[in-house]
Design a protein around this motif. Structure first.
Motif, short mmCIF file in Angstrom:
data_model
loop_
_atom_site.label_atom_id
_atom_site.label_comp_id
_atom_site.label_asym_id
_atom_site.label_seq_id
_atom_site.Cartn_x
_atom_site.Cartn_y
_atom_site.Cartn_z
N THR A 44 104.88 108.66 53.94
CA THR A 44 106.51 108.03 52.78
C THR A 44 107.02 109.58 52.43
N ARG A 45 106.71 110.77 52.56
CA ARG A 45 106.57 111.28 51.16
C ARG A 45 108.32 111.85 51.11
N ASP A 46 109.06 111.98 52.74
CA ASP A 46 109.75 112.34 52.91
C ASP A 46 110.69 111.63 53.40
N VAL A 47 110.94 109.87 53.45
CA VAL A 47 111.71 108.91 53.33
C VAL A 47 112.66 109.42 52.62
N GLN A 48 113.77 109.32 53.23
CA GLN A 48 115.74 109.26 52.52
C GLN A 48 115.85 108.11 51.67
N VAL A 49 116.25 108.79 50.29
CA VAL A 49 116.75 108.19 49.28
C VAL A 49 118.33 108.68 49.02
N GLU A 50 118.66 107.74 48.32
CA GLU A 50 120.36 108.04 47.42
C GLU A 50 120.37 107.89 46.20
N PRO A 57 116.27 98.15 29.81
CA PRO A 57 116.80 97.32 28.25
C PRO A 57 117.53 98.06 27.50
N VAL A 58 117.00 100.09 27.17
CA VAL A 58 117.88 100.24 26.31
C VAL A 58 118.87 101.36 26.77
N THR A 59 119.43 101.89 28.10
CA THR A 59 120.09 102.76 28.33
C THR A 59 120.79 102.38 29.89
N THR A 60 121.47 103.05 29.70
CA THR A 60 121.60 103.70 31.84
C THR A 60 121.24 104.96 32.31
N THR A 61 120.71 105.09 33.48
CA THR A 61 119.91 105.53 34.03
C THR A 61 120.04 105.69 36.00
N THR A 62 119.28 107.45 36.10
CA THR A 62 119.97 106.51 37.84
C THR A 62 118.36 106.64 38.32
N GLY A 63 118.48 106.24 39.02
CA GLY A 63 117.18 106.56 39.51
C GLY A 63 118.16 106.91 41.56
N VAL A 64 116.84 106.42 42.31
CA VAL A 64 116.81 106.50 43.62
C VAL A 64 116.80 105.39 44.35
N SER A 68 120.29 102.82 53.45
CA SER A 68 120.41 102.38 54.40
C SER A 68 121.14 103.29 55.75
N PRO A 69 120.21 102.78 57.28
CA PRO A 69 119.24 101.33 57.79
C PRO A 69 118.18 101.82 57.05
N ARG A 70 117.37 100.40 57.04
CA ARG A 70 116.34 100.18 56.24
C ARG A 70 115.12 101.01 57.46
N PRO A 71 113.86 101.03 56.78
CA PRO A 71 112.56 101.91 58.01
C PRO A 71 112.50 100.56 59.03
N LEU A 72 111.66 100.99 60.06
CA LEU A 72 111.10 100.75 61.19
C LEU A 72 109.69 100.53 60.78
N VAL A 73 108.87 99.56 60.77
CA VAL A 73 107.88 99.99 61.02
C VAL A 73 107.22 98.81 62.44
N VAL A 74 106.00 99.57 63.12
CA VAL A 74 105.68 99.46 64.91
C VAL A 74 104.56 99.61 65.30
N PRO A 75 103.84 98.47 64.93
CA PRO A 75 102.02 99.02 65.22
C PRO A 75 102.08 98.72 66.74
N ILE A 76 101.49 99.53 66.99
CA ILE A 76 101.40 99.41 68.95
C ILE A 76 99.82 98.38 68.84
N LEU A 77 100.88 97.63 69.82
CA LEU A 77 99.32 96.69 69.99
C LEU A 77 98.48 96.88 70.62
N ARG A 78 97.05 96.66 70.65
CA ARG A 78 97.24 95.49 69.36
C ARG A 78 96.44 95.92 68.39
N ALA A 79 95.55 97.09 68.27
CA ALA A 79 95.03 97.52 67.55
C ALA A 79 95.86 97.61 66.15
N GLY A 80 97.15 98.76 66.27
CA GLY A 80 97.65 98.61 65.50
C GLY A 80 97.66 97.73 64.22
N LEU A 81 97.91 95.89 64.73
CA LEU A 81 98.49 95.46 63.97
C LEU A 81 97.57 95.41 63.16
N GLY A 82 96.15 96.45 62.54
CA GLY A 82 95.13 95.79 61.40
C GLY A 82 96.09 97.23 60.78
#
Length: 211
Positions: A44-50, A57-64, A68-82
């Motif tokens: 996930t090192r290169d996952v897109q952020v904005e 509690p102290v001030t306003t800051t800008t993070g990331v 969208s759209p959200r990532p999709l995780v796809v296990p390939i059955l059946r071993a990928g389920l683990g």
């Protein structure tokens, strides 16, 4: 294709226990879960952020935050389920789809038997989970499948890969930078039954037993 081999002592330690034929299924499942979380950090090192503004509690800051759209995780059955829990632990907001592909033991070609994916994957970053990248046929079929539905980028997360399988995937996708393979190790070769050597055996059987 981009290849990333996770060079970390904890990865090597857990993989060594997974290889041991004496490791029982409950321990095997737990270690796969832990190992995938470590691989997910690299994947996930290169996952897109904005940019995203929040008030502390102290001030306003800008993070990331993830775009969208959200990532999709796809296990390939059946071993990928683990591998699913280990991946979604790091990506809890991702959606999950399922793809059933199995290798024909005579031709070693991938055959699709189940599909629970959105019809439209336009703009999605898809993470494919499959413990063993052996001949490469299953992974190539899965990559083609999600790109045909509009996926923007594909990252395959595997425990082990064989050089032969990596070559097949590389030949299929060429110089595409939107395909990445993240593995814990690249092993020596495939044997005559297309099993990875030294490998860890049949990942599905070791996760769930022989069915």
């Amino acid at each position: 294709m981009r290849l990333h081999v996770a060079d970390h002592p904890l990865v090597a330690h857990k993989l060594t226990i997974l290889r041991d034929e004496r490791t029982d299924s409950p321990t095997f499942r737990r270690l796969v879960d832990e190992l995938v979380t470590l691989l997910a950090y690299e994947a996930t090192r290169d996952v897109q952020v904005e940019p995203h503004e929040v008030r502390t509690p102290v001030t306003t800051t800008t993070g990331v935050r993830m775009t969208s759209p959200r990532p999709l995780v796809v296990p390939i059955l059946r071993a990928g389920l683990g591998m699913l829990d280990g991946m979604t632990r790091l990506l809890p907001t991702a959606e999950v789809g399922f793809l059933g592909l199995q290798r024909d033991e005579k031709t070693f070609q991938a055959v699709t038997y189940a599909n629970r994916l959105p019809e439209d994957l336009t703009g999605r970053h898809v993470f494919l989970l499959d413990p063993m990248l052996a001949t490469g046929g299953t992974l190539v079929a899965a990559i083609d499948y999600v790109f045909a539905r509009g996926a923007r980028e594909v990252t395959a997360v595997c425990l082990l890969a064989a050089p032969e399988g990596l070559r097949v995937v590389d030949d299929a996708v060429g110089d595409r930078v939107d395909v990445q393979v993240v593995v814990a190790a690249v092993d020596e070769r495939l044997n005559e039954k297309a099993y990875i050597v030294p490998g860890l055996g049949d990942a599905g059987d070791r996760l769930y037993g022989v069915v």
